[in-house]
Design an enzyme around this catalytic site. Structure first.
Site, PDB file in Angstrom:
ATOM      1  N   LYS A 124      78.735  -1.590 102.469  1.00  0.00           N
ATOM      2  CA  LYS A 124      77.967  -2.736 102.969  1.00  0.00           C
ATOM      3  C   LYS A 124      78.242  -2.974 104.452  1.00  0.00           C
ATOM      4  CE  LYS A 124      76.543  -2.254  99.484  1.00  0.00           C
ATOM      5  NZ  LYS A 124      76.921  -1.458  98.312  1.00  0.00           N
ATOM      6  N   HIS A 183      61.684 -25.571 103.386  1.00  0.00           N
ATOM      7  CA  HIS A 183      60.663 -24.790 104.086  1.00  0.00           C
ATOM      8  C   HIS A 183      61.046 -24.660 105.553  1.00  0.00           C
ATOM      9  CE1 HIS A 183      56.707 -23.239 105.116  1.00  0.00           C
ATOM     10  NE2 HIS A 183      56.705 -24.074 106.149  1.00  0.00           N
ATOM     11  N   GLU A 192      65.733  13.233  93.080  1.00  0.00           N
ATOM     12  CA  GLU A 192      65.991  12.381  91.912  1.00  0.00           C
ATOM     13  C   GLU A 192      65.409  13.046  90.670  1.00  0.00           C
ATOM     14  OE1 GLU A 192      67.515   9.537  90.800  1.00  0.00           O
ATOM     15  OE2 GLU A 192      66.487   9.944  88.911  1.00  0.00           O
ATOM     16  N   ALA A 234      75.368  12.020  94.165  1.00  0.00           N
ATOM     17  CA  ALA A 234      75.423  10.600  93.761  1.00  0.00           C
ATOM     18  C   ALA A 234      74.621  10.454  92.476  1.00  0.00           C
ATOM     19  CB  ALA A 234      74.849   9.724  94.875  1.00  0.00           C
ATOM     20  N   GLY A 259      68.761   9.524  93.139  1.00  0.00           N
ATOM     21  CA  GLY A 259      68.053   8.425  93.813  1.00  0.00           C
ATOM     22  C   GLY A 259      68.388   7.102  93.164  1.00  0.00           C
ATOM     23  N   ASP A 278      84.754  -0.786  84.772  1.00  0.00           N
ATOM     24  CA  ASP A 278      84.022   0.482  84.617  1.00  0.00           C
ATOM     25  C   ASP A 278      84.597   1.372  83.516  1.00  0.00           C
ATOM     26  OD1 ASP A 278      82.705  -0.462  86.836  1.00  0.00           O
ATOM     27  OD2 ASP A 278      83.108   1.282  88.107  1.00  0.00           O
ATOM     28  N   VAL A 327      88.267   1.122  94.102  1.00  0.00           N
ATOM     29  CA  VAL A 327      87.147   1.843  94.719  1.00  0.00           C
ATOM     30  C   VAL A 327      86.275   0.865  95.502  1.00  0.00           C
ATOM     31  CG1 VAL A 327      85.002   3.117  94.226  1.00  0.00           C
ATOM     32  CG2 VAL A 327      87.111   3.694  93.004  1.00  0.00           C
TER      33      VAL A 327
HETATM   34  P1  NAI Z   1      73.115   5.575  89.281  1.00  0.00           P
HETATM   35  O1  NAI Z   1      73.188   5.723  87.825  1.00  0.00           O
HETATM   36  O2  NAI Z   1      72.751   4.273  89.903  1.00  0.00           O
HETATM   37  O3  NAI Z   1      72.077   6.646  89.858  1.00  0.00           O
HETATM   38  C1  NAI Z   1      72.223   8.013  89.663  1.00  0.00           C
HETATM   39  C2  NAI Z   1      70.856   8.644  89.793  1.00  0.00           C
HETATM   40  O4  NAI Z   1      71.021  10.056  89.781  1.00  0.00           O
HETATM   41  C3  NAI Z   1      69.934   8.277  88.647  1.00  0.00           C
HETATM   42  O5  NAI Z   1      68.741   7.808  89.194  1.00  0.00           O
HETATM   43  C4  NAI Z   1      69.765   9.588  87.890  1.00  0.00           C
HETATM   44  O6  NAI Z   1      68.481   9.719  87.314  1.00  0.00           O
HETATM   45  C5  NAI Z   1      69.998  10.619  88.986  1.00  0.00           C
HETATM   46  N1  NAI Z   1      70.484  11.904  88.525  1.00  0.00           N
HETATM   47  C6  NAI Z   1      71.394  12.167  87.560  1.00  0.00           C
HETATM   48  N2  NAI Z   1      71.605  13.503  87.477  1.00  0.00           N
HETATM   49  C7  NAI Z   1      70.839  14.087  88.417  1.00  0.00           C
HETATM   50  C8  NAI Z   1      70.631  15.431  88.839  1.00  0.00           C
HETATM   51  N3  NAI Z   1      71.274  16.437  88.260  1.00  0.00           N
HETATM   52  N4  NAI Z   1      69.756  15.674  89.839  1.00  0.00           N
HETATM   53  C9  NAI Z   1      69.091  14.636  90.420  1.00  0.00           C
HETATM   54  N5  NAI Z   1      69.255  13.346  90.070  1.00  0.00           N
HETATM   55  C10 NAI Z   1      70.123  13.073  89.091  1.00  0.00           C
HETATM   56  O7  NAI Z   1      74.502   6.111  89.822  1.00  0.00           O
HETATM   57  P2  NAI Z   1      75.144   6.068  91.268  1.00  0.00           P
HETATM   58  O8  NAI Z   1      74.124   5.757  92.304  1.00  0.00           O
HETATM   59  O9  NAI Z   1      75.914   7.319  91.385  1.00  0.00           O
HETATM   60  O10 NAI Z   1      76.109   4.843  91.134  1.00  0.00           O
HETATM   61  C11 NAI Z   1      77.160   4.882  90.167  1.00  0.00           C
HETATM   62  C12 NAI Z   1      77.460   3.522  89.616  1.00  0.00           C
HETATM   63  O11 NAI Z   1      77.920   2.675  90.633  1.00  0.00           O
HETATM   64  C13 NAI Z   1      76.263   2.877  88.983  1.00  0.00           C
HETATM   65  O12 NAI Z   1      76.660   2.208  87.815  1.00  0.00           O
HETATM   66  C14 NAI Z   1      75.813   1.917  90.032  1.00  0.00           C
HETATM   67  O13 NAI Z   1      75.159   0.800  89.482  1.00  0.00           O
HETATM   68  C15 NAI Z   1      77.128   1.528  90.683  1.00  0.00           C
HETATM   69  N6  NAI Z   1      76.864   1.158  92.058  1.00  0.00           N
HETATM   70  C16 NAI Z   1      76.338  -0.065  92.290  1.00  0.00           C
HETATM   71  C17 NAI Z   1      76.017  -0.430  93.561  1.00  0.00           C
HETATM   72  C18 NAI Z   1      75.410  -1.752  93.781  1.00  0.00           C
HETATM   73  O14 NAI Z   1      75.540  -2.618  92.933  1.00  0.00           O
HETATM   74  N7  NAI Z   1      74.748  -1.963  94.897  1.00  0.00           N
HETATM   75  C19 NAI Z   1      76.226   0.445  94.711  1.00  0.00           C
HETATM   76  C20 NAI Z   1      76.757   1.707  94.333  1.00  0.00           C
HETATM   77  C21 NAI Z   1      77.059   2.027  93.058  1.00  0.00           C
END
Ligand code: NAI
Length: 483
Positions: free
Chosen positions: A51, A444, A203, A269, A181, A312, A41
């Site tokens: 990115k 700096h 969110e 998401a 969010g 994961d 993935v």
């Molecule tokens: P996430 O867990 O980061 O965020 C999901 C969000 O959705 C949470 O804030 C949650 O409160 C909200 N949520 C859950 N159910 C909901 C609902 N019914 N209605 C509204 N909001 C709701 O999960 P995400 O963004 O889907 O990412 C999945 C995984 O992939 C995570 O473990 C994340 O850390 C990882 N990931 C990491 C990235 C990075 O390191 N930059 C980039 C993308 C994903």
């Protein structure tokens, strides 16, 4: 019947790292994945394409904001086909590289779906071929995760996308509602908003990026507030139905007040879940928790002595670099080494604009665990480099042991925070204190200076920012003379 020493199922950043490391130790290794090429993935529809797109939209945003410093560009013309093509080229280059690495390291790469028949045999189904059996000495499961569905949202409705579909970028919709969010919602929401889509984020938690310190999130929220059509927190989806060629979404806020959005697309998401079914685990001794995540010990071994699991599929945080670290541990276990005596620090980066990066203990977590800490914040408004970049909205925060000055956690919000956090990881892994950091010379003008200046703030010696000292300076090596 084919035989291999090590069979690895899943070729994401966990699986391919494990394959290369095992082969490097002279083990006969087989890497199996249902996709046509290794990468998982992360490479095909996650970290890398997202990115790439975030880099593209950063350029867009910078040209738009350059007016402020006297550089005027005509409105950018977005060639969506070329942008999509470039993103795919980036992915292709990297997948080709992995395929080449497999050959060079003599890892047998197989496209197919594997299932355990027992603790020594896999059944492999390959496209257009009869199923075949493969016997192995040890197997590593690295099957990753997939987007989680949410109750009341039909993912099959036309216009409803998960992150993989959103990354395909088939159109720039006029409007998009993002459910969640978190990292994915905010990163992809940023991409679409910068390309001209009106984006709403919904969110469920009390704020975006729930769980993180609010002072780190605030600059992200402020900027997102400017580029998004709306961000609702403490909100939930009441109904999602087709509406002509688009979708109608009813959102209720924390007080139950409902708002209706008519949008072209919806991106779900709201988290990810482990992919552990269909693997024939019932034919082995591997156990899973209620969320379907494979249970492992510190050496990444499952309850089945022949089977290990990484990444994961073992639960969160679901991050590629955590999977890669676990691959090292798993292969060390295979080679007979004991498990590491402690978990390493796993940094995390949210690639919004500004970026938010953190490592170690955050204030919210310390409070929840009753750990006494002291936090210091160095605002980027006091950084010369931040001014030259016209980005003074960042903050560098240290969470310290108040009595020793040991750095327990670091949070950075600002452009490039994802690169800067690496120094914080080195410092914490090496047990550095604020005093150590203050004695290290940072070039700096760079944003890295904010890290040392935050340490100076704790010690009461900060040159570029004055904040009244709180509490007595810590004892211990604070006595070391300052330069
Ligand atoms: P996430 O867990 O980061 O965020 C999901 C969000 O959705 C949470 O804030 C949650 O409160 C909200 N949520 C859950 N159910 C909901 C609902 N019914 N209605 C509204 N909001 C709701 O999960 P995400 O963004 O889907 O990412 C999945 C995984 O992939 C995570 O473990 C994340 O850390 C990882 N990931 C990491 C990235 C990075 O390191 N930059 C980039 C993308 C994903």
């Amino acid at each position: 019947m084919t035989h291999t020493q090590i069979a690895i199922i899943g070729a994401g950043p966990g699986g391919y790292a494990a394959a290369f490391l095992a082969a490097g130790r002279g083990m006969k290794t087989m890497l199996i994945d249902a996709e046509a090429a290794p990468g998982g993935v992360c490479l095909h529809r996650g970290c890398i394409p997202s990115k790439a797109l975030l880099h593209a939209v950063k350029l867009l945003t910078e040209t738009r904001e350059a007016e402020k410093i006297g550089l005027h560009f005509p409105p950018p013309r977005i060639d969506l086909e070329r942008l999509r093509g470039w993103k795919e080229e980036v992915v292709q280059r990297l997948t080709n590289g992995l395929a080449q690495q497999c050959r060079a390291r003599e890892v047998t790469w197989l496209q197919g779906t594997a299932r355990f028949l027992n603790s020594t045999t896999l059944e492999l189904r390959q496209p257009d071929q009869e199923p075949q059996s493969i016997t192995f000495e040890k197997a590593i499961i690295a099957t990753g995760s997939r987007p989680a569905a949410i109750p009341g949202v039909d993912m099959d409705l036309p216009g409803v996308m998960d992150s993989s579909q959103a990354l395909q970028l088939d159109v720039i919709p006029a409007s998009l509602l993002v459910i969640g969010g978190g990292n994915i919602g905010l990163e992809l929401g940023t991409v679409y908003a910068a390309l001209g889509t009106r984006v709403w984020v919904v969110e469920a938690g009390p704020g975006i990026l729930p769980g993180l310190d609010r002072d780190l999130v605030r600059p992200v929220a402020a900027r997102l507030g400017k580029i998004m059509a709306g961000v609702s927190v403490g909100a939930r989806i009441v109904a999602l139905t087709p509406n002509g060629t688009g979708l109608k979404v009813v959102v209720a806020d924390s007080e139950g007040r409902e708002t209706t959005h008519e949008v072209e697309r919806v991106l779900v998401a709201a988290g990810r879940e482990a992919v552990s079914e269909g693997l024939g685990l019932e034919n082995t001794r591997v156990t899973r928790n209620a969320r379907g995540e494979i249970q492992v010990n510190a050496g990444m071994m499952t309850q089945d002595p022949a089977i290990l699991a990484i990444g994961d599929v073992t639960g969160g945080p679901m991050l590629a670099h955590r999977a890669a670290m676990q691959a090292r541990v798993a292969v060390a276990s295979l080679a007979g080494y004991p498990p590491p005596h402690r978990q390493p620090i796993i940094p995390a980066v949210t690639y919004t604009d500004p970026e938010l990066a953190w490592a170690g203990l955050l204030e919210a977590e310390a409070r929840a665990k009753g750990i006494e800490t002291r936090a210091v914040r160095f605002p980027w408004a006091a950084s010369g480099r931040a001014h030259t970049l016209e980005r003074t909205d960042g903050v560098t925060k240290l969470i310290l042991d108040p009595s020793t000055g040991a750095i327990l956690g670091v949070g950075i919000t600002g452009p490039g925070a994802g690169e800067l956090i690496a120094a914080a990881v080195v410092a914490m892994e090496k047990g550095a204190t604020a005093q150590d950091l203050a004695h290290m010379v940072h070039p700096h003008p760079t944003l890295s200076e904010t890290f040392a200046e935050a340490a100076d703030l704790f010690l009461g010696h900060c040159v570029h920012y004055h904040a009244p000292a709180r509490g007595a300076p810590p004892p211990g090596n604070v006595q070391r003379p300052l330069l």
